[in-house]
Design a protein around this motif. Structure first.
Motif: not given
Length: 212
Positions: A131-136, A170-175, A178-180, A182-185
């Motif tokens: 539902n939500v992914t936190f990219f730290i 770089e991969g996480y930034k791309w993700l 691509s899915e803003p 779902r993925i919260v930086e």
């Protein structure tokens, strides 16, 4: 019964995601949410055995495709034993890593096709996404400094070069791009409490029922 939710934490080794996963689980429990805290690779007896194979520094090599397949096997067991039953029963699952790690690590850093890795991962999860992914997000330099300060012996992945971690980032930034939705930086360069404050704000914004 509350609807089950899947919350995942991602980032390069040393970003602080494990600490923030634990804080998230404690926060949800304080809101009277039934929470399962787990991790990848791992979470089940079989998956923990696979984790040992993947992370131990050994005298044998693992091909990149074999590495991906081991992660997928671990995730398949994790889904069957832990995640799917928990979500079906209305529990919230907080996972320290999920399939985005495979896309970043094996897709970007190992040079496999990221879209193919995503396809395989969604096959394993039967289409279930967080539902939500936190990219730290932290720089590889900060992450490596943190890892070295831990005083622990490095596992197989932590022993990789800084260039490896740059590719993962770089991969996480791309993700994230691509899915803003779902993925919260999250800026992981700050203190533990400052990082958590960012995460808590997102929780309360995305899940207003937590304020009741």
């Amino acid at each position: 019964m509350r609807e089950g939710r899947l919350i995942t934490f991602e980032g390069i080794d040393g970003c602080g995601k494990s600490t923030q996963s634990e804080k998230a689980a404690d926060f949800l429990r304080s809101k009277r949410v039934d929470v399962v805290l787990t991790r990848e690779p791992g979470g089940t007896k079989l998956a923990e055995r696979i984790r040992s194979i993947l992370l131990e520094n050994s005298n044998y090599s693992i091909s990149y495709i074999a590495e991906l397949m081991l992660y997928l096997a671990s995730r398949a067991q994790h889904m069957q034993e832990i995640i799917s039953p928990a979500l079906s029963s209305g529990k919230w699952v907080v996972s320290d890593r999920f399939y985005d790690s495979s896309i970043a690590y094996q897709g970007f850093a190992r040079g496999l096709d990221p879209e193919k890795v995503r396809e395989f991962s969604l096959f394993v999860t039967k289409g279930i996404k967080p539902n939500v992914t936190f990219f730290i997000d932290v720089s590889p330099e900060i992450a490596c400094e943190r890892i070295s300060k831990n005083g622990k012996s490095l596992d197989r992945l932590e022993s990789e070069s800084i260039g490896f971690f740059k590719k993962i980032r770089e991969g996480y930034k791309w993700l994230a791009e691509s899915e803003p939705n779902r993925i919260v930086e999250i800026d992981g360069s700050e203190t533990i409490e400052q990082v958590w404050a960012q995460i808590e704000t997102v929780f309360l914004d995305r899940f207003p029922e937590l304020e009741r």
